[in-house]
Design an enzyme around this catalytic site. Sequence first.
Site, PDB file in Angstrom:
ATOM      1  N   GLN A  97      -2.137  -3.129   5.786  1.00 28.76           N
ATOM      2  CA  GLN A  97      -1.477  -3.362   7.083  1.00 28.76           C
ATOM      3  C   GLN A  97      -1.085  -4.845   7.205  1.00 28.76           C
ATOM      4  O   GLN A  97      -0.765  -5.463   6.216  1.00 28.76           O
ATOM      5  CB  GLN A  97      -2.346  -2.903   8.264  1.00 28.76           C
ATOM      6  CG  GLN A  97      -2.467  -1.400   8.422  1.00 28.76           C
ATOM      7  CD  GLN A  97      -3.611  -0.819   7.616  1.00 28.76           C
ATOM      8  OE1 GLN A  97      -4.695  -1.366   7.537  1.00 28.76           O
ATOM      9  NE2 GLN A  97      -3.378   0.310   7.005  1.00 28.76           N
TER      10      GLN A  97
ATOM     11  N   GLY B   5       0.347   1.944   2.622  1.00 29.24           N
ATOM     12  CA  GLY B   5       1.184   2.405   1.522  1.00 29.24           C
ATOM     13  C   GLY B   5       1.705   1.201   0.772  1.00 29.24           C
ATOM     14  O   GLY B   5       2.570   0.486   1.270  1.00 29.24           O
TER      15      GLY B   5
END
Length: 423
Positions: free
Chosen positions: A224, A41
């Site tokens: 990540q 995200g």
Amino acid sequence: MTKVDVLLGLQWGDEGKGKIVDVLAPKYDVVARFQGGPNAGHTLEFDGKKHVLHQIPSGIFREKTKNIIGNGVVLDPIVLKREIEGVADKFGLNLYDNLFISKKAQLIIPTHRLLDQAYETAKGVNKIGSTLKGIGPTYQDKIGRQGLRVGDILSPNFKEKFEHLTQIHFSILKDHAIEYNWVELSEQFFTAVEFIKKFKLIESEYFINQELESGSTILAEGAQGSLLDIDFGSYPFVTSSNTVTAGACTGLGVAPKHIGQVYGIFKAYSTRVGSGPFPTELLDEEGERMRKEGNEFGSTTGRPRRCGWIDLPSLKYSIMINGVTQLLMMKADVLSIFPTIKICTHYKLENGESTTLLPYELVNEKITPVYTEMPGWQTNVKGIRKEEMPVALENYINFLEKELQVPITMVSTGPDRTQTIYR
């Protein structure tokens, strides 16, 4: 020939990569995502608007930038359709011209999400903290050589291939009590597949290398963080892909000799979502204050992030395996509330030994962080200019630079693209 610059996170993800890609994008002709999927995200904020991207590269808001979803990405057509429509509705962007999707990217199909849920539930107390987006099962199928790729949707017998793979998945799911409406899920999937066919599906490795030869500037965007890398992270509490610089080579089809600058992004403190080791975690009121001040809730899952002080042994490790050439420090404004700032300089192990190295057994070894303390700046630094930087913040940055042996060239003092200090 130009080089491919790489931008990635040095901690457990959520370092603020989306904002930095957006800030740097005007310098680049191409922004390419090289691994991960909708478990990422990347939050961008500008002109008073906030948006979270999950699969689309973060250069998408810059009109002249070509954005590539690389072969190392696992792609969920349903999520991508929703994301493209969201960007179109909110910002009026037409992505048909500047979004390119690798035919070799693996497809996340609905049964991958169901398998993710089943596997995580079965682990009980040992669960990884998966985002349940189907990432792990998709990479499993990729390695097991039975996955489907984006290019397969153009095949006349794609439905047959899809049904073959789902039957394999259903045979596993019958042993798990997972509820789902298959008619609804498969309808959603095939609607999204038809939608994706309208975009430019490309041989991305040729595309990127041709862009390099023509002199285009390219930024590879990681998802990540390095400490979640499948090989180098805190295994088994890791993601399913290579989140480090080497992942940009395999995830885009770029030779190592073409890698240029490596931008390593880190927070002025540490956070982690989900399970797994976290040596500097604060399980007290300080940690709660840090979470609240930094609005530390997952942009994909909404889960509260675990918070703690900065961890130099793990940062040095990430810098080493990535070949970081520049450091970018995020969220300096969050630490303004603390009178004293702590920096973990080394670990004390169970046997009494002191080390600056990351132990192999990071999960079960009892690690005690050893801290150096510095005075905090205790003043609002959100959006300040370089010449307004408090001495205590400057001292903190200088201390980190000396320890990490890499220049900190950018400091973020707020979520907006304008709240950035270039050093």
